[in-house]
Enzyme design. Sequence first.
Site, short mmCIF file in Angstrom:
data_model
loop_
_atom_site.label_atom_id
_atom_site.label_comp_id
_atom_site.label_asym_id
_atom_site.label_seq_id
_atom_site.Cartn_x
_atom_site.Cartn_y
_atom_site.Cartn_z
N ARG A 119 0.63 35.34 142.35
CA ARG A 119 -0.82 35.20 142.38
C ARG A 119 -1.10 33.91 143.13
NH1 ARG A 119 -2.89 31.78 138.38
NH2 ARG A 119 -1.74 32.30 136.52
N HIS A 134 -5.92 31.51 137.80
CA HIS A 134 -5.92 32.62 136.85
C HIS A 134 -7.27 33.34 136.87
CE1 HIS A 134 -5.44 34.90 133.18
NE2 HIS A 134 -6.52 34.33 132.69
N TYR A 186 -1.32 22.86 136.25
CA TYR A 186 -0.01 23.35 135.80
C TYR A 186 0.94 23.78 136.90
CZ TYR A 186 -2.70 27.71 136.12
OH TYR A 186 -3.49 28.74 136.56
C1 LIG Z 1 -4.66 39.04 122.93
C2 LIG Z 1 -5.11 38.08 123.98
N1 LIG Z 1 -4.78 36.77 123.87
C3 LIG Z 1 -5.19 35.88 124.78
C4 LIG Z 1 -5.94 36.27 125.84
C5 LIG Z 1 -6.43 35.25 126.86
N2 LIG Z 1 -5.75 35.47 128.12
C6 LIG Z 1 -6.33 36.18 129.11
S1 LIG Z 1 -5.32 36.42 130.38
C7 LIG Z 1 -4.07 35.54 129.67
C8 LIG Z 1 -2.76 35.40 130.39
C9 LIG Z 1 -2.18 36.72 130.74
O1 LIG Z 1 -1.04 36.59 131.49
P1 LIG Z 1 -0.23 37.83 132.03
O2 LIG Z 1 -0.03 38.85 130.96
O3 LIG Z 1 0.98 37.33 132.68
O4 LIG Z 1 -1.21 38.49 133.09
P2 LIG Z 1 -1.89 37.84 134.37
O5 LIG Z 1 -3.21 37.28 133.92
O6 LIG Z 1 -0.98 36.81 134.92
O7 LIG Z 1 -2.12 38.97 135.31
C10 LIG Z 1 -4.47 35.07 128.43
C11 LIG Z 1 -3.66 34.23 127.55
C12 LIG Z 1 -6.26 37.65 125.93
N3 LIG Z 1 -6.99 38.14 126.94
N4 LIG Z 1 -5.83 38.51 125.00
#
Ligand SMILES: Cc1ncc(C[n+]2csc(CCOP(=O)(O)OP(=O)(O)O)c2C)c(N)n1
Lengths: 354, 340
Positions: A252, A256, A265
């Site tokens: 990416r 985020h 970070y």
């Molecule tokens: C159950 C839950 N906990 C926390 C969040 C907050 N949150 C949104 S995206 C994210 C990180 C997700 O990372 P990843 O699964 O690697 O997907 P990416 O965003 O990198 O595509 C977090 C912690 C959430 N959406 N759902």
Amino acid sequence: MREKYPLLQIIDQEGKWLDESNEEGLLEEKVKQFYYHMLRIRTYDQKGVALQRQGRIGTYVPFAGQEAAQVGSALALGNEDWMFPTYRDHGASLTFGADLDRMLLHWNGRIEGCLPSREKKIMPASIPIATHLPHATGAAMAEGYKGTRNAAIAYFGDGATSEGDFHEGINIASVFKAPVVFFNQNNGYAISLPVEKQMNSETIAQKAEAYGIPGVRVDGMDVFAVYFAVSEALERSRSGKGPTLIEAVTMRFGAHTTADDPSKYRDQAEVNRIRDQVDPLLRLEKHMKHRGIWEMAWRDSIETAIQDELEAAIKRMETYEQPAVSDMFDHVFAEPTWTIEKQKQRILSTGGSS
Amino acid sequence: MALSKVANKQAVQVGVKELTMIQAINDGLKTMLEEDPKTLLLGEDIGKNGGVFRATDGLQDVFGEKRVIDTPLSEAGFVGTAVGMALNGLKPVVEIQFLGFVYPAFEQIATHVTRMRTRTLGYYSMPMVIRAPYGAGVRSPEIHSDSVEALFVHLPGIKVVCPSTPYDAKGLLLASIADPDPVLFLEPMRLYRGKRQEVPAHDYRIELGKGEIVQQGEDVTIFAWGAMMPIAMEAAELMKEQGISCEVIDLRTLYPLDKAIIADSVQKTGRVVIIHEGHETGGVGSEIVSVIMETSFLYLRAPIEKVTGFDVPVPLFALEHTYLPTTERVSQAIQKVYSF
Ligand SMILES: Cc1ncc(C[n+]2csc(CCOP(=O)(O)OP(=O)(O)O)c2C)c(N)n1
């Protein structure tokens, strides 16, 4: 584990064939289709970031860098398959046929933005992490019960592999041989957490072993490799052999979300420095040039068409009728309960938007 | 140790800082990490990133990765881990990124966090704080805006606290961390970066279970907490112009409710408006009504009004302001009870 789960590629960074035997399945027209969709969602993504910065939409979730993973996987699906995306997979949804207008409305805080397309079984983006994996399993099992050859695909990030629902969804699918593809985009970060701190396993693909299903690790910047890996997994699932876990290793490029500051970070200067070397669109462009199927006029014409399409859709988003207050009340149950009816009448009697 | 707020304010003139609520929370966490080596923080993105709202900003740099732990994305996992830590003598303070993402950890909270003391007849306790930003009005995506404090008020074995000012945020947070039992600490996102307020640099605590009369009044009592406090104050101000004197009470702790403050005020004014952004049915407002019926039924001069969120999922942001109680809706309710 990296040897056991090697990174599958079809073209290298320079766009050169690593495995020419695929050439037959990747004729000019198909390659151009890949490029078109990648350019379309790249342009859409750039607009999304810009619109957010101008305050014209809410928080936006960019995916630049992940176009090959999203396009390659979406184009492998059959018309009747199910797609279960996350908030970052709107590129995949658009490619599979989600409505652009609705997508934009969604970023504008409109519930109409979640309305599924009538032609395709694309679920609204899952906001809670990993919770939609069991849904994909269930939808796939239902297709099995109905005797179709349809399958389901669930998208999720590296962070999602830490949630219980990841395990539960894959485990059930593997026990019942559900025709589902678990498509992971390992973009190295879950917000700020690097994947090395997310898990102690070297790869995500290897996690498949625990469930007794195939695990595939593929270069997520190589749209061909993704396309073939997903096509193969779908084919396998359609013939009753159950689920596959695919790890598409990708990147990416940006934050985020537009509410996030990646400089806290990670070394964003480094990301920007290597960006051009790893960009999946440039890689495909180089490939097309090697093959002599790159035409600048064609590129310009699709770019213009995409820009026009997006500008028109943005205009529609910005002139869309005001949201109806009753929308909030009318879809909680098939028949509104007295509580909801009472609350709705109360707010409507005060003019609705007090 | 419950020090009164006023006493503390007088005691400390030095070391007072003007802080926002998010800074006050950061300061509270820092104060506790400095004071008590058994305290530690766990959560997603709380280390290097300092939390998505910066509640833990800079703390990992000072206290290291063992005291400020960036966990994998696993709410059930790290709340469960905190259970084990609490069993074994540590005092975990857990951050749930948004209250709407507490659901994966709900099992741990409902089946273990809240019951360990009962289950072991007091042999083991759960001195744990679960911090969670909550509420609508900041244009968040779906689920991020949930205000489901009632789910936790309903669970036996966990206290539920919700500050509405920077000063209270630090004082209540320190009291929550010191509490021998688990506390859900709800942080109104909408107030994180609102007003600044003087916050003492040292450790001070606001007793849990105690509300505060934020404004004295004679005619109508308004009960609110968290992000609804500014709405309550605005409505009270508007009513002043119409000659209606409102008493505004910030309940601050939702479980256990401050029965005395509720009864005293209702017995004075005889008229009540309750505001909350959580859904109406089964909401905390209904519990406040129950306390009023039990303590002050004969003092009531009008039916109680509730101005709440609706029994619908919190809508995406185009409609969130229709979902949320507004000053206008609250004013109408006040006029209704006043002119009954
Ligand atoms: C159950 C839950 N906990 C926390 C969040 C907050 N949150 C949104 S995206 C994210 C990180 C997700 O990372 P990843 O699964 O690697 O997907 P990416 O965003 O990198 O595509 C977090 C912690 C959430 N959406 N759902």
